[in-house]
Each structure stands twice: as structure tokens, then as C-alpha cells.
Design a protein around this motif. Sequence first.
Motif, short mmCIF file in Angstrom:
data_model
loop_
_atom_site.label_atom_id
_atom_site.label_comp_id
_atom_site.label_asym_id
_atom_site.label_seq_id
_atom_site.Cartn_x
_atom_site.Cartn_y
_atom_site.Cartn_z
N UNK A 195 6.16 2.22 1.53
CA UNK A 195 7.00 3.42 1.49
C UNK A 195 6.81 4.26 2.75
N UNK A 196 5.57 4.30 3.24
CA UNK A 196 5.29 5.07 4.46
C UNK A 196 6.01 4.47 5.65
N UNK A 197 6.04 3.13 5.74
CA UNK A 197 6.72 2.47 6.84
C UNK A 197 8.22 2.75 6.81
N UNK A 198 8.76 3.00 5.62
CA UNK A 198 10.19 3.27 5.47
C UNK A 198 10.50 4.76 5.38
N UNK A 199 9.47 5.61 5.66
CA UNK A 199 9.65 7.07 5.64
C UNK A 199 10.29 7.57 4.35
N UNK A 200 9.71 7.15 3.23
CA UNK A 200 10.21 7.59 1.92
C UNK A 200 9.05 7.88 1.00
N UNK A 201 9.20 8.92 0.22
CA UNK A 201 8.17 9.29 -0.75
C UNK A 201 8.42 8.57 -2.07
N UNK A 202 7.36 8.40 -2.85
CA UNK A 202 7.47 7.70 -4.13
C UNK A 202 8.49 8.35 -5.04
N UNK A 203 8.52 9.66 -5.07
CA UNK A 203 9.42 10.38 -5.97
C UNK A 203 10.89 10.21 -5.59
N UNK A 204 11.14 9.76 -4.35
CA UNK A 204 12.51 9.58 -3.88
C UNK A 204 13.01 8.13 -4.03
N UNK A 205 12.16 7.26 -4.61
CA UNK A 205 12.53 5.85 -4.77
C UNK A 205 13.25 5.64 -6.10
N UNK A 206 14.46 5.12 -6.04
CA UNK A 206 15.17 4.76 -7.27
C UNK A 206 14.72 3.39 -7.75
N UNK A 207 14.59 2.45 -6.80
CA UNK A 207 14.17 1.09 -7.16
C UNK A 207 13.49 0.43 -5.97
N UNK A 208 12.34 -0.19 -6.25
CA UNK A 208 11.65 -1.03 -5.28
C UNK A 208 11.34 -2.35 -5.95
N UNK A 209 11.89 -3.42 -5.39
CA UNK A 209 11.63 -4.76 -5.91
C UNK A 209 10.91 -5.58 -4.84
N UNK A 210 10.05 -6.51 -5.31
CA UNK A 210 9.31 -7.35 -4.38
C UNK A 210 8.92 -8.65 -5.07
N UNK A 211 8.50 -9.64 -4.25
CA UNK A 211 7.99 -10.88 -4.81
C UNK A 211 6.59 -11.15 -4.27
N UNK A 212 6.04 -12.31 -4.59
CA UNK A 212 4.67 -12.62 -4.17
C UNK A 212 4.54 -12.74 -2.66
N UNK A 213 5.66 -13.05 -1.99
CA UNK A 213 5.66 -13.14 -0.53
C UNK A 213 5.75 -11.77 0.11
N UNK A 214 5.83 -10.74 -0.75
CA UNK A 214 5.90 -9.34 -0.33
C UNK A 214 7.21 -9.03 0.40
N UNK A 215 8.22 -9.81 0.11
CA UNK A 215 9.57 -9.49 0.57
C UNK A 215 10.11 -8.44 -0.40
N UNK A 216 10.56 -7.32 0.12
CA UNK A 216 10.93 -6.21 -0.75
C UNK A 216 12.31 -5.66 -0.44
#
Length: 225
Positions: A195-216
Motif C-alpha cells: 500500500x505504501x508503494x502505491x501511496x494509499x492508506x488501508x482505510x482507502x482500499x476498497x479491494x486488494x487481491x493477490x496470489x502466492x506469487x504476490x501479484x496483486x
Amino acid sequence: MSIIAIRTVIIYIFVITAMRIMGKRQLGELQPSELVVTLLIADLASVPMQENGMPLLNGIIPIMILVALELLLSALMLKVPFFQRLIGGKSKIIVNDGKIDMQALNSMRMTIEDLMEALRQQSVFDLREVQYMIVEPNGKTSVLLKPGNRPVTCKDLKLDVTDNGIPMIIVSDGKISEWGLNICQVNKEWVYDTLSKNDILLKDVFLLMADRDRTYHIIRKEQQA
């Protein structure tokens, strides 16, 4: 009025508990015995909710007996194959090696129109493409296409594909999912770093999806406004 509300809540909680004890299935996946028990429970549960003069136990006890019988029958079906065939029935092949088995079709009381409808529901529109078609005990159909009509797989193309696992929800509406973290084998530190790398706070995230390869993939709340 308050008594009716209380009785309704008690019956509702009890029926939900009974259904959870029996297991979780969709209506279309119920075996005949499970469908009968479900219908009976629904009927029995409605009586004490409508009849204020009836003791609540008169509705709860029959439901408990039905649940106990269903659990006993399920155990017998697991241990004794005869009960499985007797109660649950068995699968029937209605298209065998590309040919319709009319005897099996008639025994299932299916018409050609029913057969074609079942095929269309599985995105198969040409009967000539079908190698085998099986009617399962719950009424659903399984279809195996002829080799030339089956989708090409990575194995057919001799491709070596990395298994990245299943994409999971890591953050939903600003809240971190512990289950998603475990499945994707990531931790909260990775979430906050991402989230820090994308300049976004946790409270501003509607959806974050990822897999084991850490592709998000991140969707901001403002994108949903």
C-alpha cells in the motif's frame, strides 16, 4: 406480539443450527433424503410460529428427530454401499461412447429435449461433440466431450506453467482478511509495504487481491464512488 417475535427468532436460530449440523449444500445438490428432510423441517418450523397456543417443544422435538435420522442415515450411507444406492440412487450413462442409450434415457424419464437442454446448460450445442453424458444422483449432468472437441490444455501444448495459487481477497473495504493472508502466504507487513508503494492508506482500499506469487490488484474506494 412480542411472544410471536421471540418464538420466531428461537425457531429461526434452531432451524439454521439444524441445517448447519446436517451440512451445507445447495438445493440442486441435495440427495432425495436430504430434500425430504429439508421440506419437512420447513413445514414443521412454520407451525409453532403460527400457533401461539402450541408449546414450542412440539415443533423443536420433531425437527431434532429428523436431524438425528438424517445423520444416522448419512452414516449408514457412508459405511454401507447398499444404503447409498437405495437412498441416493446411482449415476446413469445416457450417452455412451457418442451414442444415446435410449433405455437409460427412458428410465430417467428424460426426453431428447431434456437431454439437449442439459447439454446447452453446459455450453454444448452439438450432440455429435459428446463422448459421454452421465446423470448424477442429484439430477445434474456431467459431460465429457470427444477428444477433438475438448479445450486445449497447457499439457497438450507441453507448456510448463507455474502454479501461483488462487487469487484471494487480502483487503476488503479497508479491512485485512486473515484467511486471505494465510492462503496467499503473505503477512500484514507485505500488505502495508504494498500500500505504501502505491501511496494509499488501508482505510482507502476498497479491494486488494493477490496470489502466492504476490501479484496483486488494488481498487481504491474513490474508484467505486
